[in-house]
Design a protein around this motif. Sequence first.
Motif, PDB file in Angstrom:
ATOM      1  N   ASN A  87       0.796  -1.228   0.000  1.00 41.39           N
ATOM      2  CA  ASN A  87       0.000   0.000   0.000  1.00 41.39           C
ATOM      3  C   ASN A  87       0.825   1.273   0.000  1.00 41.39           C
ATOM      4  OD1 ASN A  87       0.895  -0.174   2.655  1.00 41.39           O
ATOM      5  ND2 ASN A  87      -0.983   0.715   3.490  1.00 41.39           N
ATOM      6  N   THR A  88       2.158   1.157  -0.073  1.00 40.13           N
ATOM      7  CA  THR A  88       3.000   2.336  -0.190  1.00 40.13           C
ATOM      8  C   THR A  88       4.104   2.080  -1.207  1.00 40.13           C
ATOM      9  OG1 THR A  88       4.608   1.691   1.528  1.00 40.13           O
ATOM     10  CG2 THR A  88       2.641   2.924   2.246  1.00 40.13           C
ATOM     11  N   LEU A  89       4.590   3.144  -1.812  1.00 35.95           N
ATOM     12  CA  LEU A  89       5.720   3.032  -2.731  1.00 35.95           C
ATOM     13  C   LEU A  89       6.943   2.515  -1.994  1.00 35.95           C
ATOM     14  CD1 LEU A  89       7.183   3.537  -5.419  1.00 35.95           C
ATOM     15  CD2 LEU A  89       7.481   5.922  -4.704  1.00 35.95           C
ATOM     16  N   GLN A  90       7.166   3.001  -0.780  1.00 33.25           N
ATOM     17  CA  GLN A  90       8.310   2.560   0.005  1.00 33.25           C
ATOM     18  C   GLN A  90       8.267   1.050   0.241  1.00 33.25           C
ATOM     19  OE1 GLN A  90       8.551   4.384   3.872  1.00 33.25           O
ATOM     20  NE2 GLN A  90      10.563   3.523   4.324  1.00 33.25           N
ATOM     21  N   GLY A  91       7.086   0.545   0.623  1.00 35.84           N
ATOM     22  CA  GLY A  91       6.960  -0.887   0.881  1.00 35.84           C
ATOM     23  C   GLY A  91       7.164  -1.713  -0.371  1.00 35.84           C
ATOM     24  N   LEU A  92       6.609  -1.252  -1.477  1.00 40.06           N
ATOM     25  CA  LEU A  92       6.754  -1.966  -2.741  1.00 40.06           C
ATOM     26  C   LEU A  92       8.216  -2.012  -3.162  1.00 40.06           C
ATOM     27  CD1 LEU A  92       5.602  -3.298  -5.272  1.00 40.06           C
ATOM     28  CD2 LEU A  92       5.071  -1.014  -6.156  1.00 40.06           C
ATOM     29  N   TRP A 108       2.985  -7.757  -8.520  1.00 35.14           N
ATOM     30  CA  TRP A 108       2.825  -6.802  -7.418  1.00 35.14           C
ATOM     31  C   TRP A 108       1.669  -5.856  -7.707  1.00 35.14           C
ATOM     32  CZ3 TRP A 108       4.832  -7.336  -2.780  1.00 35.14           C
ATOM     33  CH2 TRP A 108       5.915  -8.223  -2.649  1.00 35.14           C
ATOM     34  N   HIS A 109       0.748  -5.803  -6.756  1.00 35.71           N
ATOM     35  CA  HIS A 109      -0.448  -4.967  -6.862  1.00 35.71           C
ATOM     36  C   HIS A 109      -0.321  -3.820  -5.868  1.00 35.71           C
ATOM     37  CE1 HIS A 109      -2.876  -8.181  -8.993  1.00 35.71           C
ATOM     38  NE2 HIS A 109      -1.870  -8.885  -8.501  1.00 35.71           N
ATOM     39  N   PHE A 110      -0.476  -2.601  -6.343  1.00 32.62           N
ATOM     40  CA  PHE A 110      -0.503  -1.448  -5.443  1.00 32.62           C
ATOM     41  C   PHE A 110      -1.948  -1.232  -5.017  1.00 32.62           C
ATOM     42  CE2 PHE A 110      -0.671   2.922  -4.096  1.00 32.62           C
ATOM     43  CZ  PHE A 110       0.503   3.040  -3.344  1.00 32.62           C
ATOM     44  N   ILE A 111      -2.204  -1.300  -3.698  1.00 31.79           N
ATOM     45  CA  ILE A 111      -3.582  -1.289  -3.208  1.00 31.79           C
ATOM     46  C   ILE A 111      -3.889  -0.112  -2.293  1.00 31.79           C
ATOM     47  CG2 ILE A 111      -3.772  -3.800  -3.410  1.00 31.79           C
ATOM     48  CD1 ILE A 111      -3.299  -3.976  -0.396  1.00 31.79           C
ATOM     49  N   GLY A 112      -2.887   0.725  -1.993  1.00 27.95           N
ATOM     50  CA  GLY A 112      -3.108   1.836  -1.077  1.00 27.95           C
ATOM     51  C   GLY A 112      -3.525   3.102  -1.800  1.00 27.95           C
ATOM     52  N   ARG A 124       5.798   2.315 -12.626  1.00 27.18           N
ATOM     53  CA  ARG A 124       6.988   1.640 -13.144  1.00 27.18           C
ATOM     54  C   ARG A 124       7.229   0.303 -12.459  1.00 27.18           C
ATOM     55  NH1 ARG A 124       9.515   7.059 -12.999  1.00 27.18           N
ATOM     56  NH2 ARG A 124       9.762   7.799 -15.146  1.00 27.18           N
ATOM     57  N   LEU A 125       6.776   0.163 -11.213  1.00 28.82           N
ATOM     58  CA  LEU A 125       7.078  -1.035 -10.424  1.00 28.82           C
ATOM     59  C   LEU A 125       5.936  -2.039 -10.355  1.00 28.82           C
ATOM     60  CD1 LEU A 125       8.869   0.629  -7.356  1.00 28.82           C
ATOM     61  CD2 LEU A 125       9.936  -0.465  -9.335  1.00 28.82           C
ATOM     62  N   ALA A 126       4.703  -1.558 -10.444  1.00 24.51           N
ATOM     63  CA  ALA A 126       3.548  -2.414 -10.148  1.00 24.51           C
ATOM     64  C   ALA A 126       3.018  -3.123 -11.384  1.00 24.51           C
ATOM     65  CB  ALA A 126       2.432  -1.583  -9.524  1.00 24.51           C
ATOM     66  N   HIS A 148       5.599  -1.188 -20.232  1.00 22.01           N
ATOM     67  CA  HIS A 148       4.493  -2.123 -20.105  1.00 22.01           C
ATOM     68  C   HIS A 148       3.218  -1.344 -19.814  1.00 22.01           C
ATOM     69  CE1 HIS A 148       5.967  -1.499 -15.932  1.00 22.01           C
ATOM     70  NE2 HIS A 148       4.673  -1.539 -15.627  1.00 22.01           N
ATOM     71  N   ALA A 149       2.101  -1.961 -20.102  1.00 23.45           N
ATOM     72  CA  ALA A 149       0.818  -1.395 -19.700  1.00 23.45           C
ATOM     73  C   ALA A 149       0.494  -1.899 -18.294  1.00 23.45           C
ATOM     74  CB  ALA A 149      -0.282  -1.819 -20.670  1.00 23.45           C
ATOM     75  N   VAL A 150      -0.063  -1.036 -17.478  1.00 23.41           N
ATOM     76  CA  VAL A 150      -0.375  -1.366 -16.085  1.00 23.41           C
ATOM     77  C   VAL A 150      -1.876  -1.615 -15.954  1.00 23.41           C
ATOM     78  CG1 VAL A 150      -0.263  -0.568 -13.689  1.00 23.41           C
ATOM     79  CG2 VAL A 150       1.532   0.092 -15.308  1.00 23.41           C
TER      80      VAL A 150
END
Length: 257
Positions: A87-92, A108-112, A124-126, A148-150
């Motif tokens: 749920n955070t960029l830092q955590g990801l 990896w799914h960003f959920i926050g 770029r990461l998710a 890539h497409a997100v």
Amino acid sequence: MTAEFEPVPAHGEPPRGAPSAPTPARLAGVEAGVVDRLHAFESDLEAQLSLCGRRREEVHVIVVTKYHTPELAEVLYAAGQRDFGENTLQGLHAKLEAGGSALESARWHFIGQLQRKKAGQVARLAWAIHSIDRTELVDRIDRVELDHAVDAFVQVSLDGQPDRGGVLIEQMDALVERVLASPHLRLKGLMAVAPLGADADPAFERLQELSARIRRVAPEADSISAGMSGDWQAALRHGATHLRIGTAITGKPVSAR
């Protein structure tokens, strides 16, 4: 790290090959029983899907690893889990940096709640972003170069509480149109959290109705991200395709005990 992991797949391609176990050194301090809880959850999920007349392949279980170590995610990856949520960029970023090729191969799914200034970095990461709730986020993502497409979920507010994120229902259609116009985002569907202290069934029933509404514009956007450790059964009854499961699988973080 001495363990060998499968190669990193192209974005949009599922990881290949059998998972490898992390080394004993990487297991130090990992929550005991996490793999047992993963298997127990899978058994409960199969039972609930049977009651709903649904198939296992219809549902993605996203294990939420926020506040947990990369080692815990590695253990779950070695047990066959492929979808993880932060749920955070830092955590990801921390998971990807510390986990090596194993966690780079995960989805990896960003959920926050997503901050505008960090939206491009998250993209770029998710693999997927579940919390697109305003056009400014799409504008910022469209400014960065991506290879890539997100996958994107429009988060809808079911209770109108701004501190919990989500676009208001009356503004949802315009945001859906903006995501559909983005060259970087691929609309998967809707995401929502149930109102606090309320019966989750009516909320998720409403989300299912909203999902049907946007499919009239985007038939391929048929996913519903809903359901957490306390209400996932209700979400399943109303068509959830992506469950965001934390403590039911991971247990409580050491710092929370």
